[in-house]
Design a protein around this motif. Structure first.
Motif, PDB file in Angstrom:
ATOM      1  N   PHE A 115      11.229  10.846   5.716  1.00 49.81           N
ATOM      2  CA  PHE A 115      10.927   9.449   5.994  1.00 49.81           C
ATOM      3  C   PHE A 115       9.461   9.275   6.365  1.00 49.81           C
ATOM      4  O   PHE A 115       8.787  10.215   6.797  1.00 49.81           O
ATOM      5  CB  PHE A 115      11.816   8.906   7.117  1.00 49.81           C
ATOM      6  N   VAL A 116       8.988   8.040   6.179  1.00 52.30           N
ATOM      7  CA  VAL A 116       7.677   7.627   6.667  1.00 52.30           C
ATOM      8  C   VAL A 116       7.893   6.347   7.469  1.00 52.30           C
ATOM      9  O   VAL A 116       8.392   5.349   6.927  1.00 52.30           O
ATOM     10  CB  VAL A 116       6.680   7.371   5.519  1.00 52.30           C
ATOM     11  N   SER A 117       7.553   6.372   8.743  1.00 52.28           N
ATOM     12  CA  SER A 117       7.680   5.202   9.609  1.00 52.28           C
ATOM     13  C   SER A 117       6.291   4.785  10.064  1.00 52.28           C
ATOM     14  O   SER A 117       5.598   5.553  10.738  1.00 52.28           O
ATOM     15  CB  SER A 117       8.560   5.510  10.827  1.00 52.28           C
ATOM     16  N   THR A 143       0.825  -1.202   0.000  1.00 53.84           N
ATOM     17  CA  THR A 143       0.000   0.000   0.000  1.00 53.84           C
ATOM     18  C   THR A 143       0.863   1.257   0.000  1.00 53.84           C
ATOM     19  O   THR A 143       0.564   2.229  -0.714  1.00 53.84           O
ATOM     20  CB  THR A 143      -0.938  -0.003   1.218  1.00 53.84           C
ATOM     21  N   LEU A 144       1.942   1.264   0.780  1.00 57.43           N
ATOM     22  CA  LEU A 144       2.873   2.387   0.764  1.00 57.43           C
ATOM     23  C   LEU A 144       3.496   2.558  -0.631  1.00 57.43           C
ATOM     24  O   LEU A 144       3.601   3.668  -1.147  1.00 57.43           O
ATOM     25  CB  LEU A 144       3.978   2.173   1.802  1.00 57.43           C
ATOM     26  N   TYR A 145       3.907   1.443  -1.199  1.00 53.53           N
ATOM     27  CA  TYR A 145       4.511   1.437  -2.537  1.00 53.53           C
ATOM     28  C   TYR A 145       3.576   2.091  -3.553  1.00 53.53           C
ATOM     29  O   TYR A 145       3.976   2.956  -4.345  1.00 53.53           O
ATOM     30  CB  TYR A 145       4.798  -0.019  -2.890  1.00 53.53           C
ATOM     31  N   GLN A 146       2.302   1.689  -3.527  1.00 58.97           N
ATOM     32  CA  GLN A 146       1.324   2.235  -4.457  1.00 58.97           C
ATOM     33  C   GLN A 146       1.068   3.721  -4.193  1.00 58.97           C
ATOM     34  O   GLN A 146       0.895   4.518  -5.125  1.00 58.97           O
ATOM     35  CB  GLN A 146       0.012   1.451  -4.358  1.00 58.97           C
ATOM     36  N   HIS A 156      -3.138   9.496   5.218  1.00 60.06           N
ATOM     37  CA  HIS A 156      -2.159  10.272   5.975  1.00 60.06           C
ATOM     38  C   HIS A 156      -0.836  10.367   5.217  1.00 60.06           C
ATOM     39  O   HIS A 156      -0.202  11.429   5.179  1.00 60.06           O
ATOM     40  CB  HIS A 156      -1.919   9.628   7.347  1.00 60.06           C
ATOM     41  N   VAL A 157      -0.422   9.263   4.612  1.00 64.36           N
ATOM     42  CA  VAL A 157       0.856   9.251   3.896  1.00 64.36           C
ATOM     43  C   VAL A 157       0.798  10.184   2.680  1.00 64.36           C
ATOM     44  O   VAL A 157       1.704  10.999   2.466  1.00 64.36           O
ATOM     45  CB  VAL A 157       1.227   7.816   3.467  1.00 64.36           C
ATOM     46  N   GLU A 158      -0.257  10.081   1.890  1.00 60.02           N
ATOM     47  CA  GLU A 158      -0.349  10.917   0.698  1.00 60.02           C
ATOM     48  C   GLU A 158      -0.499  12.393   1.072  1.00 60.02           C
ATOM     49  O   GLU A 158       0.054  13.270   0.401  1.00 60.02           O
ATOM     50  CB  GLU A 158      -1.503  10.445  -0.176  1.00 60.02           C
ATOM     51  N   ASP A 159      -1.213  12.663   2.159  1.00 58.47           N
ATOM     52  CA  ASP A 159      -1.327  14.044   2.625  1.00 58.47           C
ATOM     53  C   ASP A 159       0.040  14.594   3.012  1.00 58.47           C
ATOM     54  O   ASP A 159       0.389  15.731   2.670  1.00 58.47           O
ATOM     55  CB  ASP A 159      -2.281  14.100   3.818  1.00 58.47           C
ATOM     56  N   TYR A 160       0.836  13.777   3.684  1.00 62.84           N
ATOM     57  CA  TYR A 160       2.160  14.231   4.110  1.00 62.84           C
ATOM     58  C   TYR A 160       3.086  14.432   2.915  1.00 62.84           C
ATOM     59  O   TYR A 160       3.834  15.420   2.852  1.00 62.84           O
ATOM     60  CB  TYR A 160       2.770  13.230   5.092  1.00 62.84           C
ATOM     61  N   ILE A 161       3.041  13.504   1.964  1.00 62.23           N
ATOM     62  CA  ILE A 161       3.890  13.621   0.780  1.00 62.23           C
ATOM     63  C   ILE A 161       3.631  14.938   0.055  1.00 62.23           C
ATOM     64  O   ILE A 161       4.552  15.581  -0.468  1.00 62.23           O
ATOM     65  CB  ILE A 161       3.640  12.439  -0.190  1.00 62.23           C
ATOM     66  N   LEU A 191       7.217  11.516   8.860  1.00 60.49           N
ATOM     67  CA  LEU A 191       5.880  11.150   9.302  1.00 60.49           C
ATOM     68  C   LEU A 191       5.929   9.825  10.045  1.00 60.49           C
ATOM     69  O   LEU A 191       6.562   8.871   9.585  1.00 60.49           O
ATOM     70  CB  LEU A 191       4.952  11.023   8.092  1.00 60.49           C
ATOM     71  N   VAL A 192       5.247   9.761  11.183  1.00 58.91           N
ATOM     72  CA  VAL A 192       5.067   8.515  11.918  1.00 58.91           C
ATOM     73  C   VAL A 192       3.569   8.235  11.975  1.00 58.91           C
ATOM     74  O   VAL A 192       2.785   9.098  12.393  1.00 58.91           O
ATOM     75  CB  VAL A 192       5.649   8.596  13.341  1.00 58.91           C
ATOM     76  N   VAL A 193       3.164   7.037  11.537  1.00 60.81           N
ATOM     77  CA  VAL A 193       1.763   6.631  11.555  1.00 60.81           C
ATOM     78  C   VAL A 193       1.624   5.418  12.466  1.00 60.81           C
ATOM     79  O   VAL A 193       2.391   4.446  12.351  1.00 60.81           O
ATOM     80  CB  VAL A 193       1.246   6.286  10.145  1.00 60.81           C
ATOM     81  N   GLN A 194       0.646   5.454  13.357  1.00 65.64           N
ATOM     82  CA  GLN A 194       0.485   4.408  14.350  1.00 65.64           C
ATOM     83  C   GLN A 194      -1.000   4.142  14.592  1.00 65.64           C
ATOM     84  O   GLN A 194      -1.806   5.077  14.596  1.00 65.64           O
ATOM     85  CB  GLN A 194       1.157   4.815  15.668  1.00 65.64           C
ATOM     86  N   GLY A 195      -1.350   2.893  14.786  1.00 66.53           N
ATOM     87  CA  GLY A 195      -2.714   2.548  15.160  1.00 66.53           C
ATOM     88  C   GLY A 195      -2.873   2.582  16.674  1.00 66.53           C
ATOM     89  O   GLY A 195      -1.950   2.221  17.401  1.00 66.53           O
ATOM     90  N   ASP A 196      -4.056   2.995  17.131  1.00 64.17           N
ATOM     91  CA  ASP A 196      -4.249   3.074  18.584  1.00 64.17           C
ATOM     92  C   ASP A 196      -4.753   1.753  19.177  1.00 64.17           C
ATOM     93  O   ASP A 196      -4.950   1.645  20.386  1.00 64.17           O
ATOM     94  CB  ASP A 196      -5.195   4.229  18.953  1.00 64.17           C
TER      95      ASP A 196
END
Length: 222
Positions: A127-129, A48-51, A202-207, A150-155
């Protein structure tokens, strides 16, 4: 999405590569979770990150660490895997000498490896972690952390508690000259089951945020 085989420190490494359309397309390297716990470059989060990066015009590479899939070698407790990641970045840079930016993204164990590579390669701009395993591995080498990210984490992560990641982010955020964007996905477990779209958003918004453009004189993709 061509299959690629390139030289690693312990033999060939297997990857998937998606070139960007522009001659100076930014580059991004994806790193997968723990090889001894089923982690591969085809992990859903990594794919998903790759895409996501490919949709944003990046030249993107994901690959299998040593001993995974068709990659040669054996698991090496992170030391060898860091060398594999460096070799993968070398390959990606060789095919994209005019890259405008250089990013690294990793999930779980891959996030730990990615942050170590960040310390060794000053050309990495951001980076994206995703779910960095702050409760399992020592991240104290990030002193200081050389790039914003960016750091993305599930609660609802029962493998890497959100509190451990929040503590790491708080520590990094106290450092000067960088900015850590921390996004928590409600209801997401470690693998973001049924929450991949939220993670991708979140990733695409940060990019697409502007601060990551390299400044004059700052190293970019090469």
């Amino acid at each position: 999405m061509p299959d690629v085989i390139f030289a690693g420190p312990e033999g060939r490494l297997e990857g998937r590569y998606q070139p960007g359309r522009a001659a100076n397309a930014p580059i991004a390297l994806m790193l997968h979770p723990h090889p001894q716990h089923g982690g591969t470059m085809n992990n859903k989060v990594v794919y998903t990150l790759y895409q996501a990066f490919a949709r944003q015009g990046f030249s993107v590479l994901r690959f299998n660490f040593r001993g995974v899939g068709r990659s040669q070698g054996e698991f090496d407790r992170g030391e060898g895997e860091l060398s594999d990641a460096a070799a993968a970045l070398d390959w990606l840079q060789a095919y994209n000498e005019k890259a405008s930016q250089c990013w690294i993204a990793g999930f779980s164990f891959g996030a730990w490896i990615g942050m170590q590579l960040l310390m060794r390669r000053p050309e990495i701009n951001a980076f994206v972690s995703v779910a960095p395993p702050a409760n399992m591995y020592d991240f104290s080498f990030l002193a200081p952390c050389p790039s914003s990210g960016l750091v993305v984490q599930g609660d609802d992560d029962d493998i890497v508690p959100e509190s451990s990641v929040a503590k790491l982010v708080n520590k990094l955020s106290q450092q000067r000259d960088i900015s850590i964007d921390y996004r928590v996905v409600p209801g997401a477990n470690h693998f973001f089951t049924n929450r991949l779209d939220a993670m991708t958003g979140h990733v695409e918004d940060y990019i697409n945020q502007p601060p990551h453009e390299p400044q004059p004189g700052e190293p970019a993709g090469k």
